[in-house]
Design an enzyme around this catalytic site. Structure first.
Site, PDB file in Angstrom:
ATOM      1  N   SER A   1      32.600  36.599  44.058  1.00 41.44           N
ATOM      2  CA  SER A   1      33.128  35.532  44.914  1.00 41.44           C
ATOM      3  C   SER A   1      33.593  36.029  46.278  1.00 41.44           C
ATOM      4  O   SER A   1      33.932  35.222  47.138  1.00 41.44           O
ATOM      5  CB  SER A   1      34.289  34.811  44.216  1.00 41.44           C
ATOM      6  OG  SER A   1      35.461  35.586  44.249  1.00 41.44           O
TER       7      SER A   1
ATOM      8  N   LYS B   1      41.563  37.470  46.704  1.00 34.76           N
ATOM      9  CA  LYS B   1      41.137  36.313  47.499  1.00 34.76           C
ATOM     10  C   LYS B   1      41.813  36.332  48.875  1.00 34.76           C
ATOM     11  O   LYS B   1      42.808  37.029  49.099  1.00 34.76           O
ATOM     12  CB  LYS B   1      41.539  35.003  46.796  1.00 34.76           C
ATOM     13  CG  LYS B   1      40.817  34.708  45.488  1.00 34.76           C
ATOM     14  CD  LYS B   1      39.364  34.341  45.716  1.00 34.76           C
ATOM     15  CE  LYS B   1      38.696  33.961  44.406  1.00 34.76           C
ATOM     16  NZ  LYS B   1      38.588  35.109  43.491  1.00 34.76           N
TER      17      LYS B   1
END
Length: 231
Positions: free
Chosen positions: A151, A189
């Site tokens: 991701s 993230k």
């Protein structure tokens, strides 16, 4: 005079320092010199250290510094001193500025386990360590995590990379952080704050942002670098 093996070893160490900035391991030195055991490498290292050709850097893994090297021209400041012995040795600490100075300090960083670059997965306790060139780390306390998932590929972070993380519990919007979610799962993230909530953004269009209440997210560090192994 150096023996043939001592001469070969110091050349090999210097070559690896110039190419990678990291001293070769004892196993690599054993194979390069075609020795039967690492004890032979230890004896060669000790002999070179006693004669002042190399030194071991304290509190560093695989850290050797070449102080002088056989086969080069003797610096002017040492010509008179070496004329009688004909050492033909150059002190690398006085080498021309154009010669690269290897950054061979290696620091053992705690390796905490795997971290998700996808859906959050559990972050494990310490179980190993990872040797990291000191040049990749800035000030502060650091640890490493192995990346799992894709991701964050648009940020250049791939599955199997090792994320080098500086410990901190604060971060600015837009920084890549290790976020502990609901005190049990960790993820890597981009951090964003939006409408009183915490948004953890991926760097891959195939994944959606994750939104949590502020009390559900704890920053445990900021990304400071990456290590990647090529197979």
């Amino acid at each position: 005079m150096l023996t043939a093996k001592q001469h070969e070893l110091i050349r090999f160490i210097q070559q690896r320092l110039e190419e990678t900035g990291i001293s070769p391991s004892f196993e690599e030195m054993k194979e390069a010199l075609d020795l039967k055991s690492k004890s032979g490498v230890h004896r060669l290292i000790s002999a070179l250290e006693e004669r002042g050709f190399i030194r071991r850097l304290p509190n560093r893994a695989r850290a050797l510094e070449v102080l002088k090297q056989p086969g080069d021209a003797t610096p002017a400041s040492r010509k008179a001193q070496s004329a009688s012995t004909n050492d033909n040795v150059v002190d690398l600490r006085r080498a021309p500025a154009a010669r690269p100075t290897p950054a061979n300090d290696v620091i053992e960083v705690p390796l905490h386990g795997r971290i998700a670059a996808g859906a959050p997965i559990e972050a494990f306790e310490d179980y190993n360590s990872l040797p990291v060139p000191a040049a990749l780390l800035g000030p502060g306390d650091h640890y490493a995590l192995e990346v799992s998932g894709d991701s964050m590929i648009d940020a250049g972070i791939f599955d199997g990379d090792f994320a080098l993380v500086r410990r901190t519990d604060v971060a600015r919007d837009g920084e890549i952080v290790v976020a502990l979610v609901r005190n049990e799962e960790a993820t890597l993230k981009y951090l964003r704050r939006e409408n009183g909530m915490i948004r953890l953004d991926p760097a891959n269009g195939a994944y959606d942002p994750q939104v949590y209440r502020p009390d559900e997210v704890q920053v445990q560090g900021k990304l400071s670098g990456l290590l990647r192994r090529y197979h």
